[in-house]
Design a protein around this motif. Sequence first.
Motif, PDB file in Angstrom:
ATOM      1  N   LEU A 524       2.042  -4.388  10.902  1.00  0.00           N
ATOM      2  CA  LEU A 524       1.637  -4.217  12.298  1.00  0.00           C
ATOM      3  C   LEU A 524       0.926  -2.880  12.495  1.00  0.00           C
ATOM      4  CD1 LEU A 524       1.722  -5.094  15.297  1.00  0.00           C
ATOM      5  CD2 LEU A 524       3.976  -4.018  15.447  1.00  0.00           C
ATOM      6  N   ALA A 525       1.472  -1.814  11.929  1.00  0.00           N
ATOM      7  CA  ALA A 525       0.882  -0.481  12.089  1.00  0.00           C
ATOM      8  C   ALA A 525      -0.407  -0.327  11.287  1.00  0.00           C
ATOM      9  CB  ALA A 525       1.893   0.580  11.668  1.00  0.00           C
ATOM     10  N   GLY A 526      -0.486  -0.999  10.162  1.00  0.00           N
ATOM     11  CA  GLY A 526      -1.631  -0.866   9.259  1.00  0.00           C
ATOM     12  C   GLY A 526      -1.218  -0.163   7.984  1.00  0.00           C
ATOM     13  N   LEU A 527      -1.235  -0.861   6.862  1.00  0.00           N
ATOM     14  CA  LEU A 527      -0.784  -0.285   5.590  1.00  0.00           C
ATOM     15  C   LEU A 527      -1.706   0.823   5.109  1.00  0.00           C
ATOM     16  CD1 LEU A 527       0.274  -3.550   3.688  1.00  0.00           C
ATOM     17  CD2 LEU A 527       1.702  -2.022   5.056  1.00  0.00           C
ATOM     18  N   ASP A 528      -2.948   0.842   5.603  1.00  0.00           N
ATOM     19  CA  ASP A 528      -3.891   1.879   5.184  1.00  0.00           C
ATOM     20  C   ASP A 528      -3.477   3.263   5.680  1.00  0.00           C
ATOM     21  OD1 ASP A 528      -4.401   0.616   7.689  1.00  0.00           O
ATOM     22  OD2 ASP A 528      -6.331   1.622   7.831  1.00  0.00           O
ATOM     23  N   ILE A 529      -2.672   3.320   6.765  1.00  0.00           N
ATOM     24  CA  ILE A 529      -2.241   4.624   7.285  1.00  0.00           C
ATOM     25  C   ILE A 529      -1.320   5.307   6.273  1.00  0.00           C
ATOM     26  CG2 ILE A 529      -0.950   5.769   9.127  1.00  0.00           C
ATOM     27  CD1 ILE A 529      -1.866   3.506  10.994  1.00  0.00           C
ATOM     28  N   GLY A 530      -0.330   4.570   5.798  1.00  0.00           N
ATOM     29  CA  GLY A 530       0.573   5.127   4.792  1.00  0.00           C
ATOM     30  C   GLY A 530      -0.140   5.426   3.490  1.00  0.00           C
ATOM     31  N   TRP A 531      -1.085   4.574   3.109  1.00  0.00           N
ATOM     32  CA  TRP A 531      -1.859   4.765   1.879  1.00  0.00           C
ATOM     33  C   TRP A 531      -2.640   6.075   1.954  1.00  0.00           C
ATOM     34  CZ3 TRP A 531      -6.957   1.977   0.369  1.00  0.00           C
ATOM     35  CH2 TRP A 531      -7.191   2.083  -1.012  1.00  0.00           C
ATOM     36  N   SER A 532      -3.302   6.296   3.096  1.00  0.00           N
ATOM     37  CA  SER A 532      -4.055   7.535   3.280  1.00  0.00           C
ATOM     38  C   SER A 532      -3.129   8.745   3.211  1.00  0.00           C
ATOM     39  CB  SER A 532      -4.780   7.500   4.629  1.00  0.00           C
ATOM     40  OG  SER A 532      -5.412   8.725   4.902  1.00  0.00           O
ATOM     41  N   ASN A 533      -1.979   8.641   3.813  1.00  0.00           N
ATOM     42  CA  ASN A 533      -1.018   9.744   3.815  1.00  0.00           C
ATOM     43  C   ASN A 533      -0.539  10.050   2.400  1.00  0.00           C
ATOM     44  OD1 ASN A 533       0.451  11.694   5.335  1.00  0.00           O
ATOM     45  ND2 ASN A 533       2.297  10.457   5.187  1.00  0.00           N
ATOM     46  N   ARG A 534      -0.272   9.003   1.624  1.00  0.00           N
ATOM     47  CA  ARG A 534       0.174   9.219   0.233  1.00  0.00           C
ATOM     48  C   ARG A 534      -0.925   9.865  -0.601  1.00  0.00           C
ATOM     49  NH1 ARG A 534       2.317   4.141   1.340  1.00  0.00           N
ATOM     50  NH2 ARG A 534       0.648   3.054   0.226  1.00  0.00           N
ATOM     51  N   LYS A 535      -2.162   9.466  -0.386  1.00  0.00           N
ATOM     52  CA  LYS A 535      -3.268  10.062  -1.143  1.00  0.00           C
ATOM     53  C   LYS A 535      -3.473  11.530  -0.761  1.00  0.00           C
ATOM     54  CE  LYS A 535      -6.246   6.707  -0.189  1.00  0.00           C
ATOM     55  NZ  LYS A 535      -7.484   5.875  -0.167  1.00  0.00           N
ATOM     56  N   ASN A 536      -3.303  11.836   0.533  1.00  0.00           N
ATOM     57  CA  ASN A 536      -3.452  13.222   0.986  1.00  0.00           C
ATOM     58  C   ASN A 536      -2.398  14.142   0.370  1.00  0.00           C
ATOM     59  OD1 ASN A 536      -5.655  12.612   2.606  1.00  0.00           O
ATOM     60  ND2 ASN A 536      -4.424  12.327   4.466  1.00  0.00           N
ATOM     61  N   LYS A 537      -1.218  13.569   0.099  1.00  0.00           N
ATOM     62  CA  LYS A 537      -0.111  14.379  -0.417  1.00  0.00           C
ATOM     63  C   LYS A 537       0.033  14.285  -1.936  1.00  0.00           C
ATOM     64  CE  LYS A 537       2.581  14.053   3.846  1.00  0.00           C
ATOM     65  NZ  LYS A 537       3.814  13.546   4.495  1.00  0.00           N
ATOM     66  N   ALA A 538      -0.888  13.579  -2.583  1.00  0.00           N
ATOM     67  CA  ALA A 538      -0.755  13.348  -4.028  1.00  0.00           C
ATOM     68  C   ALA A 538      -0.713  14.656  -4.806  1.00  0.00           C
ATOM     69  CB  ALA A 538      -1.900  12.465  -4.516  1.00  0.00           C
ATOM     70  N   ALA A 539      -1.544  15.612  -4.416  1.00  0.00           N
ATOM     71  CA  ALA A 539      -1.625  16.863  -5.174  1.00  0.00           C
ATOM     72  C   ALA A 539      -0.350  17.678  -5.090  1.00  0.00           C
ATOM     73  CB  ALA A 539      -2.811  17.688  -4.671  1.00  0.00           C
ATOM     74  N   SER A 540       0.372  17.528  -3.988  1.00  0.00           N
ATOM     75  CA  SER A 540       1.586  18.333  -3.803  1.00  0.00           C
ATOM     76  C   SER A 540       2.863  17.566  -4.155  1.00  0.00           C
ATOM     77  CB  SER A 540       1.667  18.815  -2.342  1.00  0.00           C
ATOM     78  OG  SER A 540       1.711  17.716  -1.457  1.00  0.00           O
ATOM     79  N   ARG A 541       2.726  16.360  -4.669  1.00  0.00           N
ATOM     80  CA  ARG A 541       3.900  15.543  -4.958  1.00  0.00           C
ATOM     81  C   ARG A 541       4.644  16.082  -6.172  1.00  0.00           C
ATOM     82  NH1 ARG A 541       1.595  10.707  -4.605  1.00  0.00           N
ATOM     83  NH2 ARG A 541       1.283  10.369  -6.829  1.00  0.00           N
ATOM     84  N   SER A 542       5.958  16.157  -6.063  1.00  0.00           N
ATOM     85  CA  SER A 542       6.791  16.674  -7.158  1.00  0.00           C
ATOM     86  C   SER A 542       6.855  15.667  -8.299  1.00  0.00           C
ATOM     87  CB  SER A 542       8.202  16.966  -6.637  1.00  0.00           C
ATOM     88  OG  SER A 542       9.058  17.298  -7.698  1.00  0.00           O
ATOM     89  N   ASN A 543       6.795  16.170  -9.508  1.00  0.00           N
ATOM     90  CA  ASN A 543       6.837  15.297 -10.683  1.00  0.00           C
ATOM     91  C   ASN A 543       8.228  14.734 -10.944  1.00  0.00           C
ATOM     92  OD1 ASN A 543       4.099  15.607 -11.290  1.00  0.00           O
ATOM     93  ND2 ASN A 543       4.471  17.497 -12.450  1.00  0.00           N
ATOM     94  N   ASP A 544       9.255  15.384 -10.392  1.00  0.00           N
ATOM     95  CA  ASP A 544      10.616  14.912 -10.652  1.00  0.00           C
ATOM     96  C   ASP A 544      11.160  14.036  -9.536  1.00  0.00           C
ATOM     97  OD1 ASP A 544      10.961  16.804  -8.703  1.00  0.00           O
ATOM     98  OD2 ASP A 544      12.658  17.813  -9.665  1.00  0.00           O
ATOM     99  N   THR A 545      10.263  13.592  -8.658  1.00  0.00           N
ATOM    100  CA  THR A 545      10.660  12.704  -7.570  1.00  0.00           C
ATOM    101  C   THR A 545      10.060  11.327  -7.807  1.00  0.00           C
ATOM    102  OG1 THR A 545      10.739  14.539  -5.988  1.00  0.00           O
ATOM    103  CG2 THR A 545      10.583  12.305  -5.085  1.00  0.00           C
ATOM    104  N   ARG A 546      10.881  10.337  -7.700  1.00  0.00           N
ATOM    105  CA  ARG A 546      10.426   8.958  -7.900  1.00  0.00           C
ATOM    106  C   ARG A 546       9.383   8.602  -6.843  1.00  0.00           C
ATOM    107  NH1 ARG A 546      14.485   3.666  -7.987  1.00  0.00           N
ATOM    108  NH2 ARG A 546      12.863   2.066  -8.322  1.00  0.00           N
ATOM    109  N   TYR A 547       8.260   8.097  -7.273  1.00  0.00           N
ATOM    110  CA  TYR A 547       7.169   7.760  -6.358  1.00  0.00           C
ATOM    111  C   TYR A 547       7.490   6.467  -5.616  1.00  0.00           C
ATOM    112  CZ  TYR A 547       2.406   6.804  -4.711  1.00  0.00           C
ATOM    113  OH  TYR A 547       1.301   6.544  -3.933  1.00  0.00           O
ATOM    114  N   THR A 548       7.120   6.425  -4.333  1.00  0.00           N
ATOM    115  CA  THR A 548       7.480   5.265  -3.505  1.00  0.00           C
ATOM    116  C   THR A 548       6.340   4.275  -3.303  1.00  0.00           C
ATOM    117  OG1 THR A 548       6.825   6.413  -1.466  1.00  0.00           O
ATOM    118  CG2 THR A 548       9.116   6.663  -2.200  1.00  0.00           C
TER     119      THR A 548
END
Length: 704
Positions: A524-548
């Motif tokens: 309903l909200a649009g899956l592209d919103i979360g996708w964009s948010n995940r891509k924006n945060k990709a560089a700062s994502r911790s390597n020891d955290t399981r990706y969602t």
Amino acid sequence: MSDQVTLTRDGDIAVVTVNNPPVNALGTAVRQGLVRAMDDIDADTSVKAAIIIGEGRTFPAGADIREFGQKPQPPALWEVCTRIEETTKPVIAAIHGTALGGGLEISLGAHYRIADPKGRVGLPEVLIGVMPGAGGTIRLPRIIGIAPALEIMVSGRQVPAQEAHALGIIDRLAETDLLDDAKTFARALIAEGAGPRKTSDRTEGLGSDAENAAALQAARDGIVKKAKGLYAPARMVDSMEYSLSHSLLEASHYERDAFMSCLGTPQQQGLNHAFFAERASSKVPENGRAEPRPLNKIGVIGGGTMGAGITVAALNAGLNVTMVERDDESIAKGRQNVEKVYARDVQKGRKTEDQKAAIMARYIPSTDYADLADADLIIEAVFENMDVKKEVFGILDKVAKPGAVLASNTSYLNIDEIASATSRPQDVIGLHFFSPANIMRLLEIVIPSKASDDAIATGFALAKAMKKVPVRAGLCDGFIGNRILAKYGAAAAYMVEDGALPYAIDEALVNFGYPMGIHAMGDLAGLDIGWSNRKNKAASRSNDTRYTGTIADRICENGWFGQKTGKGWYVYEAGSRRGTPNPDIDAIITQARADLGITPRDFTEEEIIRRYLAAMINEGAKVLEEGIALKPSDIDVTFLFGYGFPRYRGGPMKYADMYGLENVLNDLREFEKEDPKFWKPAQLLVDMVEKGETFDDLNKRALA
């Protein structure tokens, strides 16, 4: 009488006035005063008719909710209603403001009713998990019928006076002064020789025994079944049915017993908590330290879905709004987005063309930021991108008048950084509206580090004007709602990777009481919103955290963004809002599990709910630890009004109390064995379990 109830006379008309500010609640002293007034009226042979009216802004608005759960002091409200009905002179209830719950029941005990055209009536007890307990289920259906009476009770809605008049609840609408018109009504009754007309003896709303039985069964099959998770509606039907074949006294006792059976149920606890939590959300330090700034004209930057929704909410609040867009084509679309809301209102009969025109006269479209120079508050509602927002605030810093509040409608971004684009960070706040902004009632008021108290108070004043439910949120990624959403969204993503079907998760959540599951909500909200948010945060994502996002990313890579593209987790037929499972998802999930080296396992519905809520509650405790939320009830309000959490469960933190904090902690420690970082219990939760405290204890301390 009493300090709260007075009896005066105008010739042969007695006027009984209730004066128990602020809403003339029917507390013990008021109930006692009304009974004494009826006794005096019966004893006085010079009195030919009586009027009951409220002093100040309303007729008695309802029972005194503070007395719920306490030992009742006589007389009970049902006894007062019966005493009014048994009065030997005609009694008129003169209604203004809101006669709700016990207030309407008092008026139903009266023999006749007149109302101010702006008044409202209703029996909204269901909203706090109970049912009418003073004759509402006995008297109302006798006037208007079983089905309309139940609709009013189960919805809990406030019925406008005009509709109440059409239904027959109200006998007359006042044309001038309410009391004067009530006296005119009384004199007409006296002249006609009209005596008391007991509501409990009326039958015009009822049918034959067979018709009544069919209406009650239809209610059980329909309106009661739809009131999912609620206990009170079924008891309302039981009480109505009983009253049809028993005396008023017997029916009153039965109704009162049914009312009492609702008290203390989990549903009643949750709904009662939600009722008070909503009212406590605006009790924040800044409101106590400062007055809001003037708020007459606002500006809105952006005319898309969000900007148009904010504009409509402001126009509905009676404010003047200047909307700014980047070019003529965009502002034309912005105006169209606003106008179509009001065109729909006209089409559905909610507004006239003249009312629409009067509202649109307060709307000014523009492509020039300079037209915002006289705005008291300006809300930026542009694309969720830091560079774009800073550019907008840099412009606003130059054109906005001194003292104007500058607000960002960001969902995640750091408002301190946005404020840094201005020379006046003390004027900058966050106002996180939820889409559609003219309908969704939640408003997160986000507090950056340099915001002044009066700027924050102005945000709360705007919420009040817009009839929003405000929640104060500290500064962090996602604030209260989206931060916690990210955590339980991750728990859902992990369950899908580990073996749960997304549709099984959604079904479990709907069975728990949500209007839809998290995957349907994503569509309903649009899956592209979360996708964009995940891509924006990709560089700062911790390597020891399981990706969602492994599975969700692959869905988006196919161009499937949910309802807007007709395909996401679900498939949507053209024009349909209800989807069916996307058959292509299974292959994506299977491949992702193989790539991640996961051997899938089964999840029960009970485990799905335990994990989903444990993640939500644990993150809520961390939000409290960090001071992002001032009190647990603010988290509850956020999720009740912004994220579909079932109201009868009270919100996630209230649910945690009812589930047991020790049980929540045990769940977290069980799940922690498989992922110590994700499931690490909040220290606050650990400490509370050790001390035997509840989140409600924290609420009481915060409000003390």
